[in-house]
Write a protein that holds these residues in place. Structure first.
Motif, short mmCIF file in Angstrom:
data_model
loop_
_atom_site.label_atom_id
_atom_site.label_comp_id
_atom_site.label_asym_id
_atom_site.label_seq_id
_atom_site.Cartn_x
_atom_site.Cartn_y
_atom_site.Cartn_z
N SER A 76 14.72 -53.41 53.21
CA SER A 76 13.71 -53.03 54.07
C SER A 76 12.31 -53.62 53.51
O SER A 76 11.37 -53.48 54.33
N LYS A 105 21.86 -40.78 61.73
CA LYS A 105 23.19 -41.46 61.83
C LYS A 105 23.69 -40.66 62.95
O LYS A 105 24.05 -39.59 63.05
N ARG A 130 17.57 -40.79 56.86
CA ARG A 130 18.64 -41.51 57.92
C ARG A 130 18.83 -40.72 59.26
O ARG A 130 19.01 -39.60 58.91
N ARG A 153 25.36 -45.85 65.24
CA ARG A 153 24.05 -46.56 64.91
C ARG A 153 23.21 -45.39 63.80
O ARG A 153 23.18 -44.37 64.10
N GLU A 186 17.64 -50.84 61.02
CA GLU A 186 18.62 -50.37 62.06
C GLU A 186 19.66 -51.16 61.63
O GLU A 186 19.77 -52.46 61.44
N LYS A 187 20.85 -50.56 61.91
CA LYS A 187 22.37 -51.15 61.60
C LYS A 187 23.35 -50.35 62.41
O LYS A 187 22.92 -49.24 62.88
N VAL A 217 19.68 -45.30 61.82
CA VAL A 217 17.93 -45.85 61.58
C VAL A 217 17.78 -45.05 60.44
O VAL A 217 17.98 -44.09 60.28
N GLN A 218 17.09 -45.55 59.45
CA GLN A 218 16.65 -45.37 58.32
C GLN A 218 15.38 -45.83 57.52
O GLN A 218 15.21 -46.99 57.90
#
Lengths: 157, 157
Positions: A150, A45, A43, A26, A89-90, A28-29
Motif C-alpha cells: 500500500s 471482504k 478490510r 473482492r 484492491e484485489k 478492499v483494504q
C-alpha cells in the motif's frame, strides 16, 4: 479472536490456479498503521468487514501474532476513510489442494500484475503439496506484505 | 459503535473534584498508532477491554470521529504488548455536575502531576456548569491528547 498465524507466501507463475479455485471474493483494504510490528488493517471482504492487528514476524518470517474482529461493512467503510493513503484492491481465490487451502490474491490498481499465494500451516515445518503454478517463495520478505504494497505498490518496483 | 465525539478538555486546578466523584477506575492504555489523524488505542479500564479508533479533529478541536469496540481484557493485554512505547496509566474519576458528567483523569508514571477534565457535549455550543476546580481550557491542543502524552509525557515538558 487471536492466534499465531503460521503461513508461507509464494509468487504465482501462471493463472492456471483459476481453474482450481472454489471461490473468488473482492477485497478492499486500508491500513491504520503500516508498521510491520503493529499493522492495523481494515478490510471489506465481499459483504463482510474486519479489523485485524498483526505483530512482528519471527525470524523465518512464517509466524505472526494476529488478532481479528468482525465489524460491519459500514463501520469498515468509515474506518477505511481514516486509513493512510494506498487503499488496496484485489480478488482472492480459494484453491484447495490436498488438505490445504491456498489463498491466491490477484492485485488490482497500482499493484496490478502481482499475484501472491499464501498457505496457512499448523506448524512451521508442515509439508504441503506444491501446485505447478506456484513460483518462488517470498515468505517474510517485507516488500510483499500488503501493508508495504500500500506504501510502495508493485508498479513502482 | 461509531459516533462523532464532541468534547471539551480542561486543566484541573485542585483535587476538590475527588469529593464529588461517584466512581474511580484504573485505566492502562497503549497506542497501536499515535497519529492524531488515525489514533488506534487499546485500553484496559477496570475489568473491561476496548479498542478505539479516532480520526482528526475539526478546526475548533471539539469534534472527532470515534469508533470503539469492546474486547476481552486478555485480548487487550496482548494488543498492549504490540503497542508503541509509552503505555499510559491513570485513574479516571466520574464527577456529575448538573446534567453533565465530567471525566477527570489523574495521570500516573511519566505523566504524574497532570490532571485533565473532559466533558462530553451533544453539540459544540452546548452550555455546561463550570465547577470551581476547573482550570484553563485545552480543547484541541494536541500535546494534551493521550496519544501525545504517551510519546512526550508531562514530566518532559
Amino acid at each position: 479472536m487471536e492466534h499465531l498465524e503460521i503461513e508461507r507466501k509464494f509468487l504465482v507463475k501462471t493463472e492456471a490456479f483459476k481453474q482450481q479455485a472454489i471461490s473468488q471474493t473482492r477485497i478492499v483494504q486500508g491500513f491504520l498503521n503500516t508498521d510491520p510490528e503493529r499493522t492495523v488493517r481494515v478490510r471489506i471482504k465481499g459483504e463482510r468487514g474486519f479489523l485485524t492487528v498483526k505483530g512482528a514476524s519471527n525470524e523465518s518470517g512464517t509466524t505472526r501474532f494476529e488478532w481479528e474482529t468482525e465489524i460491519s461493512v459500514a463501520e469498515a467503510a468509515n474506518l477505511i476513510d481514516l486509513c493512510e493513503a494506498g487503499i488496496l484492491e484485489k480478488v482472492r481465490f480459494e484453491v484447495p489442494l490436498g488438505k490445504h487451502m491456498f489463498e491466491v490474491d490477484e492485485f488490482l490498481g497500482e499493484n496490478k500484475g502481482l499475484l501472491l499465494a499464501e498457505v496457512e500451516l499448523t506448524h512451521e515445518d508442515e509439508r504441503f503439496e506444491r501446485p505447478d503454478w506456484l513460483g518462488q517463495e517470498v515468505t517474510g520478505q517485507v516488500q510483499y506484505y500488503n501493508s508495504q504494497l500500500s506504501i510502495k505498490p508493485f508498479k513502482e518496483w
